[in-house]
Motif scaffolding. Structure first.
Motif, PDB file in Angstrom:
ATOM      1  N   MET A 172       0.838  -1.198   0.000  1.00 18.54           N
ATOM      2  CA  MET A 172       0.000   0.000   0.000  1.00 18.54           C
ATOM      3  C   MET A 172       0.872   1.247   0.000  1.00 18.54           C
ATOM      4  O   MET A 172       1.806   1.351   0.783  1.00 18.54           O
ATOM      5  CB  MET A 172      -0.918   0.013   1.220  1.00 18.54           C
ATOM      6  CG  MET A 172      -2.069  -0.937   1.079  1.00 18.54           C
ATOM      7  SD  MET A 172      -3.249  -0.896   2.439  1.00 18.54           S
ATOM      8  CE  MET A 172      -3.617   0.806   2.624  1.00 18.54           C
ATOM      9  N   THR A 173       0.531   2.192  -0.899  1.00 13.86           N
ATOM     10  CA  THR A 173       1.259   3.445  -1.001  1.00 13.86           C
ATOM     11  C   THR A 173       0.266   4.588  -0.892  1.00 13.86           C
ATOM     12  O   THR A 173      -0.756   4.593  -1.577  1.00 13.86           O
ATOM     13  CB  THR A 173       1.999   3.524  -2.354  1.00 13.86           C
ATOM     14  OG1 THR A 173       2.765   2.337  -2.535  1.00 13.86           O
ATOM     15  CG2 THR A 173       2.918   4.723  -2.398  1.00 13.86           C
ATOM     16  N   ASN A 174       0.570   5.567  -0.036  1.00 18.64           N
ATOM     17  CA  ASN A 174      -0.306   6.714   0.182  1.00 18.64           C
ATOM     18  C   ASN A 174       0.162   7.878  -0.681  1.00 18.64           C
ATOM     19  O   ASN A 174       1.344   8.185  -0.728  1.00 18.64           O
ATOM     20  CB  ASN A 174      -0.283   7.115   1.659  1.00 18.64           C
ATOM     21  CG  ASN A 174      -1.300   8.180   1.986  1.00 18.64           C
ATOM     22  OD1 ASN A 174      -1.540   9.095   1.228  1.00 18.64           O
ATOM     23  ND2 ASN A 174      -1.905   8.053   3.143  1.00 18.64           N
ATOM     24  N   PHE A 175      -0.799   8.543  -1.353  1.00 18.61           N
ATOM     25  CA  PHE A 175      -0.489   9.671  -2.223  1.00 18.61           C
ATOM     26  C   PHE A 175      -1.295  10.908  -1.851  1.00 18.61           C
ATOM     27  O   PHE A 175      -1.796  11.602  -2.730  1.00 18.61           O
ATOM     28  CB  PHE A 175      -0.764   9.299  -3.681  1.00 18.61           C
ATOM     29  CG  PHE A 175       0.229   8.337  -4.245  1.00 18.61           C
ATOM     30  CD1 PHE A 175       1.437   8.772  -4.743  1.00 18.61           C
ATOM     31  CD2 PHE A 175      -0.041   6.981  -4.249  1.00 18.61           C
ATOM     32  CE1 PHE A 175       2.365   7.877  -5.245  1.00 18.61           C
ATOM     33  CE2 PHE A 175       0.869   6.086  -4.755  1.00 18.61           C
ATOM     34  CZ  PHE A 175       2.076   6.534  -5.258  1.00 18.61           C
ATOM     35  N   GLY A 176      -1.427  11.207  -0.569  1.00 20.38           N
ATOM     36  CA  GLY A 176      -2.189  12.391  -0.167  1.00 20.38           C
ATOM     37  C   GLY A 176      -3.663  12.173  -0.387  1.00 20.38           C
ATOM     38  O   GLY A 176      -4.220  11.182   0.048  1.00 20.38           O
ATOM     39  N   SER A 177      -4.327  13.070  -1.101  1.00 27.36           N
ATOM     40  CA  SER A 177      -5.738  12.874  -1.443  1.00 27.36           C
ATOM     41  C   SER A 177      -6.039  13.597  -2.748  1.00 27.36           C
ATOM     42  O   SER A 177      -5.305  14.473  -3.173  1.00 27.36           O
ATOM     43  CB  SER A 177      -6.661  13.360  -0.330  1.00 27.36           C
ATOM     44  OG  SER A 177      -6.524  14.744  -0.166  1.00 27.36           O
ATOM     45  N   ILE A 178      -7.128  13.187  -3.374  1.00 28.10           N
ATOM     46  CA  ILE A 178      -7.564  13.784  -4.633  1.00 28.10           C
ATOM     47  C   ILE A 178      -8.803  14.619  -4.343  1.00 28.10           C
ATOM     48  O   ILE A 178      -9.745  14.138  -3.716  1.00 28.10           O
ATOM     49  CB  ILE A 178      -7.903  12.689  -5.667  1.00 28.10           C
ATOM     50  CG1 ILE A 178      -6.645  11.912  -6.039  1.00 28.10           C
ATOM     51  CG2 ILE A 178      -8.528  13.299  -6.911  1.00 28.10           C
ATOM     52  CD1 ILE A 178      -6.901  10.781  -7.003  1.00 28.10           C
ATOM     53  N   ALA A 179      -8.791  15.852  -4.794  1.00 28.59           N
ATOM     54  CA  ALA A 179      -9.951  16.719  -4.601  1.00 28.59           C
ATOM     55  C   ALA A 179     -11.051  16.307  -5.579  1.00 28.59           C
ATOM     56  O   ALA A 179     -10.845  16.306  -6.786  1.00 28.59           O
ATOM     57  CB  ALA A 179      -9.565  18.176  -4.828  1.00 28.59           C
ATOM     58  N   LEU A 180     -12.174  15.926  -5.031  1.00 32.67           N
ATOM     59  CA  LEU A 180     -13.316  15.493  -5.840  1.00 32.67           C
ATOM     60  C   LEU A 180     -14.580  16.141  -5.323  1.00 32.67           C
ATOM     61  O   LEU A 180     -14.675  16.463  -4.152  1.00 32.67           O
ATOM     62  CB  LEU A 180     -13.513  13.974  -5.747  1.00 32.67           C
ATOM     63  CG  LEU A 180     -12.454  13.065  -6.319  1.00 32.67           C
ATOM     64  CD1 LEU A 180     -12.799  11.633  -5.995  1.00 32.67           C
ATOM     65  CD2 LEU A 180     -12.356  13.244  -7.807  1.00 32.67           C
ATOM     66  N   ASN A 181     -15.531  16.266  -6.209  1.00 33.27           N
ATOM     67  CA  ASN A 181     -16.888  16.561  -5.789  1.00 33.27           C
ATOM     68  C   ASN A 181     -17.631  15.249  -5.891  1.00 33.27           C
ATOM     69  O   ASN A 181     -17.145  14.237  -5.439  1.00 33.27           O
ATOM     70  CB  ASN A 181     -17.503  17.658  -6.661  1.00 33.27           C
ATOM     71  CG  ASN A 181     -16.883  19.007  -6.384  1.00 33.27           C
ATOM     72  OD1 ASN A 181     -16.557  19.318  -5.250  1.00 33.27           O
ATOM     73  ND2 ASN A 181     -16.699  19.802  -7.424  1.00 33.27           N
ATOM     74  N   LYS A 182     -18.750  15.239  -6.512  1.00 33.85           N
ATOM     75  CA  LYS A 182     -19.503  13.998  -6.701  1.00 33.85           C
ATOM     76  C   LYS A 182     -19.193  13.364  -8.046  1.00 33.85           C
ATOM     77  O   LYS A 182     -19.692  12.301  -8.357  1.00 33.85           O
ATOM     78  CB  LYS A 182     -21.012  14.269  -6.588  1.00 33.85           C
ATOM     79  CG  LYS A 182     -21.411  14.855  -5.257  1.00 33.85           C
ATOM     80  CD  LYS A 182     -21.287  13.839  -4.164  1.00 33.85           C
ATOM     81  CE  LYS A 182     -21.766  14.439  -2.869  1.00 33.85           C
ATOM     82  NZ  LYS A 182     -21.203  13.858  -1.717  1.00 33.85           N
ATOM     83  N   ALA A 183     -18.362  14.014  -8.863  1.00 37.12           N
ATOM     84  CA  ALA A 183     -18.054  13.499 -10.192  1.00 37.12           C
ATOM     85  C   ALA A 183     -16.613  13.017 -10.248  1.00 37.12           C
ATOM     86  O   ALA A 183     -15.745  13.523  -9.546  1.00 37.12           O
ATOM     87  CB  ALA A 183     -18.285  14.573 -11.236  1.00 37.12           C
TER      88      ALA A 183
END
Length: 150
Positions: A85-96
């Motif tokens: 498992m590798t962590n890459f921060g987070s991705i900004a998403l809405n509902k799409a």
């Protein structure tokens, strides 16, 4: 009278505290690379950001899925490949979510509404083409519930 004042003050503090807390706007989702992969090279991009590049995957005979998946939870965006498992921060998403999957150079792009399901499964199985020939095609299915393998 002081009892009413203290009760009102306590209620106002609770309401004010709930409004002041930072909202957790991380959208949880997962993408599982699933069935019908046979030493195929996979690339995955989410919202234009390349996440996985040139990973060779094969679907397990028993489970029917590969050892490659990506998911986002409160702790960040993760890639799970062969039990690493590798962590890459987070991705900004809405509902799409805009998902691009390339298998052996064939690109499939999908724009998905995560309200229809946050658990995504990518398959590369045979299906009939317009001229009634069997061809492999990339499909993406969405599920609202956690996927349980039987």
């Amino acid at each position: 009278m002081t009892k009413i004042l203290l009760t009102t003050l306590a209620i106002m503090l609770v309401i004010g505290n709930s409004f002041c807390q930072k909202k957790d706007n991380v959208v949880n989702f997962s993408v599982i690379v699933g069935s019908c992969f046979e030493a195929d090279t996979v690339d995955i991009s989410i919202n234009g950001q390349k996440i996985i590049s040139d990973v060779v995957v094969t679907s397990d005979v028993n489970t029917g899925i590969t050892q490659l998946s990506v998911f986002q939870n409160r702790d960040g965006f993760w890639i799970l490949n062969k039990n690493v498992m590798t962590n890459f921060g987070s991705i900004a998403l809405n509902k799409a979510l805009s998902l691009e999957v390339k298998v052996n150079g064939r690109l499939t792009a999908k724009n998905l509404d995560l309200r229809s399901g946050r658990y995504l499964v990518v398959n590369n199985c045979y299906g009939e083409s317009e001229d009634d020939k069997l061809v492999k095609s990339i499909t993406v299915s969405q599920h609202k519930q956690t996927i349980v393998l039987e």
